[in-house]
Design a protein around this motif. Structure first.
Motif, PDB file in Angstrom:
ATOM      1  N   ARG A 150      12.509 -10.103   4.301  1.00  0.00           N
ATOM      2  CA  ARG A 150      11.270  -9.376   4.014  1.00  0.00           C
ATOM      3  C   ARG A 150      10.228 -10.351   3.504  1.00  0.00           C
ATOM      4  NH1 ARG A 150      12.454  -3.739   3.244  1.00  0.00           N
ATOM      5  NH2 ARG A 150      10.490  -3.604   2.162  1.00  0.00           N
ATOM      6  N   TRP A 151       8.968 -10.111   3.868  1.00  0.00           N
ATOM      7  CA  TRP A 151       7.896 -10.959   3.368  1.00  0.00           C
ATOM      8  C   TRP A 151       6.694 -10.111   3.018  1.00  0.00           C
ATOM      9  CZ3 TRP A 151       9.176 -10.692   8.505  1.00  0.00           C
ATOM     10  CH2 TRP A 151       8.175 -10.336   9.391  1.00  0.00           C
ATOM     11  N   VAL A 152       5.841 -10.675   2.157  1.00  0.00           N
ATOM     12  CA  VAL A 152       4.615 -10.015   1.712  1.00  0.00           C
ATOM     13  C   VAL A 152       3.446 -10.960   2.006  1.00  0.00           C
ATOM     14  CG1 VAL A 152       5.779  -8.668  -0.085  1.00  0.00           C
ATOM     15  CG2 VAL A 152       4.854 -10.927  -0.632  1.00  0.00           C
ATOM     16  N   TRP A 153       2.227 -10.501   1.740  1.00  0.00           N
ATOM     17  CA  TRP A 153       1.037 -11.306   2.027  1.00  0.00           C
ATOM     18  C   TRP A 153       1.124 -12.683   1.382  1.00  0.00           C
ATOM     19  CZ3 TRP A 153      -1.726 -10.434   5.975  1.00  0.00           C
ATOM     20  CH2 TRP A 153      -2.004  -9.137   6.402  1.00  0.00           C
ATOM     21  N   VAL A 209       0.824  -1.207   0.000  1.00  0.00           N
ATOM     22  CA  VAL A 209       0.000   0.000   0.000  1.00  0.00           C
ATOM     23  C   VAL A 209       0.861   1.261   0.000  1.00  0.00           C
ATOM     24  CG1 VAL A 209      -1.704   1.317   1.329  1.00  0.00           C
ATOM     25  CG2 VAL A 209      -1.941  -1.153   1.085  1.00  0.00           C
ATOM     26  N   LYS A 210       1.969   1.210   0.697  1.00  0.00           N
ATOM     27  CA  LYS A 210       2.813   2.405   0.795  1.00  0.00           C
ATOM     28  C   LYS A 210       3.315   2.881  -0.563  1.00  0.00           C
ATOM     29  CE  LYS A 210       6.882  -0.298   1.787  1.00  0.00           C
ATOM     30  NZ  LYS A 210       6.846  -1.400   2.681  1.00  0.00           N
ATOM     31  N   TYR A 211       3.427   1.972  -1.527  1.00  0.00           N
ATOM     32  CA  TYR A 211       3.902   2.363  -2.853  1.00  0.00           C
ATOM     33  C   TYR A 211       2.842   3.121  -3.628  1.00  0.00           C
ATOM     34  CZ  TYR A 211       7.555  -1.002  -1.814  1.00  0.00           C
ATOM     35  OH  TYR A 211       8.576  -1.675  -1.216  1.00  0.00           O
ATOM     36  N   ARG A 212       1.577   2.967  -3.231  1.00  0.00           N
ATOM     37  CA  ARG A 212       0.486   3.671  -3.906  1.00  0.00           C
ATOM     38  C   ARG A 212       0.093   4.959  -3.190  1.00  0.00           C
ATOM     39  NH1 ARG A 212      -1.433  -1.905  -4.214  1.00  0.00           N
ATOM     40  NH2 ARG A 212      -2.607  -1.512  -2.329  1.00  0.00           N
ATOM     41  N   SER A 213       0.515   5.097  -1.918  1.00  0.00           N
ATOM     42  CA  SER A 213       0.029   6.221  -1.128  1.00  0.00           C
ATOM     43  C   SER A 213       0.919   7.457  -1.204  1.00  0.00           C
ATOM     44  CB  SER A 213      -0.117   5.800   0.338  1.00  0.00           C
ATOM     45  OG  SER A 213       1.142   5.445   0.868  1.00  0.00           O
ATOM     46  N   GLU A 214       2.126   7.310  -1.699  1.00  0.00           N
ATOM     47  CA  GLU A 214       3.021   8.462  -1.813  1.00  0.00           C
ATOM     48  C   GLU A 214       4.014   8.215  -2.934  1.00  0.00           C
ATOM     49  OE1 GLU A 214       6.229   8.640   1.305  1.00  0.00           O
ATOM     50  OE2 GLU A 214       4.857   7.308   2.345  1.00  0.00           O
ATOM     51  N   PRO A 272       6.543   6.603  -4.854  1.00  0.00           N
ATOM     52  CA  PRO A 272       7.160   5.285  -4.735  1.00  0.00           C
ATOM     53  C   PRO A 272       8.690   5.340  -4.670  1.00  0.00           C
ATOM     54  CG  PRO A 272       5.477   5.255  -6.434  1.00  0.00           C
ATOM     55  CD  PRO A 272       5.669   6.688  -6.021  1.00  0.00           C
ATOM     56  N   GLY A 273       9.282   6.262  -5.399  1.00  0.00           N
ATOM     57  CA  GLY A 273      10.742   6.386  -5.367  1.00  0.00           C
ATOM     58  C   GLY A 273      11.249   6.749  -3.983  1.00  0.00           C
ATOM     59  N   ALA A 274      10.552   7.638  -3.307  1.00  0.00           N
ATOM     60  CA  ALA A 274      10.945   8.028  -1.951  1.00  0.00           C
ATOM     61  C   ALA A 274      10.789   6.868  -0.979  1.00  0.00           C
ATOM     62  CB  ALA A 274      10.123   9.229  -1.488  1.00  0.00           C
ATOM     63  N   VAL A 275       9.735   6.083  -1.167  1.00  0.00           N
ATOM     64  CA  VAL A 275       9.506   4.924  -0.305  1.00  0.00           C
ATOM     65  C   VAL A 275      10.650   3.923  -0.470  1.00  0.00           C
ATOM     66  CG1 VAL A 275       8.003   2.943   0.124  1.00  0.00           C
ATOM     67  CG2 VAL A 275       7.000   5.181  -0.302  1.00  0.00           C
ATOM     68  N   VAL A 276      11.002   3.634  -1.713  1.00  0.00           N
ATOM     69  CA  VAL A 276      12.086   2.677  -1.978  1.00  0.00           C
ATOM     70  C   VAL A 276      13.408   3.205  -1.428  1.00  0.00           C
ATOM     71  CG1 VAL A 276      13.434   1.578  -3.809  1.00  0.00           C
ATOM     72  CG2 VAL A 276      10.951   1.663  -3.980  1.00  0.00           C
ATOM     73  N   GLU A 277      13.663   4.495  -1.596  1.00  0.00           N
ATOM     74  CA  GLU A 277      14.904   5.073  -1.080  1.00  0.00           C
ATOM     75  C   GLU A 277      14.998   4.914   0.439  1.00  0.00           C
ATOM     76  OE1 GLU A 277      17.316   9.307  -0.976  1.00  0.00           O
ATOM     77  OE2 GLU A 277      15.537   9.119  -2.232  1.00  0.00           O
TER      78      GLU A 277
END
Length: 64
Positions: A38-41, A8-13, A15-20
């Motif tokens: 790291r794990w996902v659903w 969700v975080k990649y869609r809410s702001e 995405p480049g800043a989130v990855v950084e």
């Protein structure tokens, strides 16, 4: 060290800043001597797959 990676975080702001931020945080964790798992659903729906990824992280940690 384990971390759930919700998408969700990649869609809410920005995405480049989130990855950084993720990269910088993971580098700091590794610099402290830990391995990152790291794990996902999808991983939680297939526990054996998650366990295999965890085991590989443990092997990497021992090799460090």
């Amino acid at each position: 060290m384990g971390e759930f990676d919700g998408m969700v975080k990649y869609r809410s702001e920005n995405p480049g800043a989130v990855v950084e931020r993720e990269k910088l945080r993971e580098d700091a964790i590794r610099d402290a001597g830990f391995e990152v798992f790291r794990w996902v659903w999808a991983d939680l729906r297939d526990f054996e797959r998650a366990r295999e990824r965890f085991d590989r992280a443990c092997v990497r940690a021992v090799a460090r």
